[in-house]
Structures are given as C-alpha cells and as structure tokens.
Design an enzyme around this catalytic site. Structure first.
Site, short mmCIF file in Angstrom:
data_model
loop_
_atom_site.label_atom_id
_atom_site.label_comp_id
_atom_site.label_asym_id
_atom_site.label_seq_id
_atom_site.Cartn_x
_atom_site.Cartn_y
_atom_site.Cartn_z
N LYS A 206 0.83 -1.20 0.00
CA LYS A 206 0.00 0.00 0.00
C LYS A 206 0.87 1.26 0.00
CE LYS A 206 -3.80 -1.95 2.78
NZ LYS A 206 -4.94 -1.69 1.87
N ARG B 250 -10.74 -11.36 1.29
CA ARG B 250 -11.60 -12.41 0.74
C ARG B 250 -10.95 -13.78 0.89
NH1 ARG B 250 -11.29 -9.07 -4.57
NH2 ARG B 250 -11.08 -7.57 -2.87
#
Length: 358
Positions: A216, A290
C-alpha cells in the site's frame, strides 16, 4: 427521594417532539456529559428525559441514556505519557424518577444499555490498539476473556491446525508474517435442541494490512491497524448475544492474521487452494480479506451453519462508491440480505421486542 439541591443546572433542548426518538436521547446524553466533564463536573443527576415522549417507554429511555452516556464519555488514552485526562473523569450519573414502576423499567433499560455500550467499547478498544499490541494472539486472548465472562464456547485454530484442514487461502495471507495466525471461534447455544436454528458471524481480523508484496502507499498506512474491525465487531456482538440470550444458536468466527511482505509472503501470480478444494490465483496480495474469509466460511459450512453473515473492512472501493453514510451488502440469498438491511434500519427496541428471548 430527598430534595435535590444542585450546584449547577444544565438545560438541554431535545428538539422537535415529532422528530424525537431514542437516537436523540443518546445524542443529548453524550453531549451533556462531555460538556460537564470538560468543566470539571464528575457527578450529576438527570431527569428521566424521553420517557413517554416520541413513543419511548421508560425502559427504552433508560437504555438510550445509558448508551449515550457511556459511549459519549469513551476515550482511548491508554498510551498518554502523563495519564491523559484521567483527573477529569466523570464518575457518577443518577437518573431521577419518582414513580417506582417507571423507575424499575428505567433500571432494566439502563442495564441493557450498559451491556450494549460495554460491548461497543470492547470493539473500540480492539480497533484503537496499535498493531504491535493487538496481534492475532492478543485478539484471541480478548475473545477468550469475553467467552469466559459470558459462558460462551471458545476455540482457537493455530497455523498447524489450519494447514491440516487445508486452509491454503488463509495460510497464504498469514505466511508473510512472523506473527502466528489465529482462527478464533466463539459459540452460543440458545436453542441446543434445534441445531438447524443457527447463524454464523464471520469477521475479518487483519490486525495490520501492509498490502503484502502489493504494498500500500505509505500515506495513511497507520490506519491499517483497524483492518480487524470486522472481527472486533463479531467479538463484541457475541458478548451482547450471550447477555440477551436469544433463542438461536450463534457461532462467531474471527480470521486473524497480519498481511505482511516478509520473505515468505505470497506473490502475485501464486495459486492457493482453499479448504473446499477451490484454487485461487493471487493477482494482488492486497486483496487478502476475501482469502481469509473464504476459509472461515468453508469451516462454518462444514460445521452445519446455514445462515452466514461476514463483517469486514473489505475494500476502500465501498467507501468510494457509497461514502460514509452507509455500507454495502451482497450475497446469494436475497431474503437474508433483506433481513440484514432491515435490521440496520429498524430501531433496536423493535428488534428486541420481536425477538424470542429466553
């Protein structure tokens, strides 16, 4: 009750009667107590405002006052070098009600409101802790404390347990960190004679999310300690469920790990195999939520849980799409999705009134 001679009186407007509801009581309670604390007041007496107005019963009013007061006074100042503002803590709020029957109802509401607020503060504390303190191991410890205090079942799967069960999606995320992963399981049996009457709450517990190899941007990454807010919500919800005792069996699972770019981290292009045998190609390692949820959901299904709701800080795209006014829901059962959305829109007093509580 004897005569009350206050040193100071605060008069707070409650707004228009036709717009008055429990949320207004919560808001006024929190604002007034913060106001008093800022001025060095540590004790106060309040009239049981709200009871009978806007359709609120005394217990609803008591619950809203307790929630607003406790959550309004919440501060996370554990790491202040000089102890923060502990010398300005508010100590005691007395709710005045002369009618004994109404007073009993208010007491019941206050008790329920305290339970709601205390569970909310557990979630807030978990999210506010820095990631070097709130590791997956620490998160499991808090969940264990909640379980012991509320007579919940408790279980933790460690890395070896999850590898043995074939949770390659979860372990793919965890392998980049030196911190052991934990799959935390809390269980409540509200209808043990009917195992099909069940609900699963599955929380994402990424205690720090660097994005992994797909790193990130540095700006704002400190907020990624909060990527376990879904898991924190599940732990808090299980405490409330244990205290309200609804007639349903509930399992709460928290998939807790860090997503780090260590030497063993998974790479874009890797293929992992989830617990149900499905293979998953990793394109971006920052899509880790996920993956951990997939294996937790597989375990929940293996254990016979038929209604599953996962709670996660899954993607910033949701905020980009909907802003901060609401969140999104998606799934394969329109009826269950509708129930979740309705629960979010329905006043809590109506939910509790309709619930089959033991």
């Amino acid at each position: 009750m004897g005569k009350i001679t206050p040193a100071r009186v605060v008069v707070a407007g409650l707004g228009n009667a036709d717009e008055f509801d429990a949320e207004a009581v919560r808001s006024v309670s929190s604002e007034v107590l913060r106001y008093l604390r800022r001025r060095g007041v540590d004790q106060a007496v309040t009239i049981a405002h709200g009871a009978g107005i806007g359709g609120l019963s005394p217990d609803e009013s008591g619950q809203a006052m307790a929630e607003g007061s406790l959550l309004g006074l919440y501060r996370f100042d554990r790491y202040y070098t000089n102890g923060g503002d502990a010398d300005e803590d508010f100590e005691e709020l007395t709710i005045a009600e002369l009618d004994e029957a109404r007073a009993d109802a208010i007491r019941r509401g206050v008790s329920k409101g305290r339970s709601m607020a205390e569970a909310t503060m557990i979630a807030r504390n978990l999210v506010n802790e820095p990631a070097n303190i709130m590791t997956p191991t620490s998160m499991a410890k808090v969940a264990h404390e909640v379980a012991e205090a509320n007579s919940l079942g408790f279980e933790v799967l460690n890395n070896d347990d999850m590898l043995e069960k074939g949770m390659g999606a979860f372990m793919g995320v965890a392998q980049g960190s030196d911190e052991p992963a934990k799959l935390i399981i809390l269980t409540y049996e509200g209808d043990p004679e009917n195992p099909g009457n069940n609900l699963g709450l599955i929380g994402k517990g990424i205690t720090f999310d660097t994005g992994g190899i797909s790193l990130k941007p540095a700006a704002g990454m400190e907020s990624m300690k909060g990527d376990m807010a879904g898991g924190a919500s599940v732990i808090a919800a299980m405490q409330i469920i244990a205290q309200l005792r609804p007639r349903i069996n509930v399992t709460g699972m928290v998939a807790a790990t860090e997503n780090m770019p260590g030497g063993s981290a998974q790479r874009p292009g890797d293929v992992v195999t989830a617990m149900n045998g499905k293979t998953i190609e990793i394109i971006n390692t920052d899509a880790e939520g996920r993956l951990v949820l997939a294996d937790a959901l597989c375990l929940a299904r293996e254990r016979g849980i038929t209604r599953l709701v996962d709670i996660a800080t899954l993607t910033g795209a949701m905020v980009t799409t909907l802003g901060k006014a609401c969140t999104g829901a998606m799934g394969n059962d329109d009826g269950l999705i509708g129930d979740v959305i309705s629960a979010g829109k329905t006043d809590r007093r109506k939910i509790l009134a309709a619930a089959d509580v033991r």
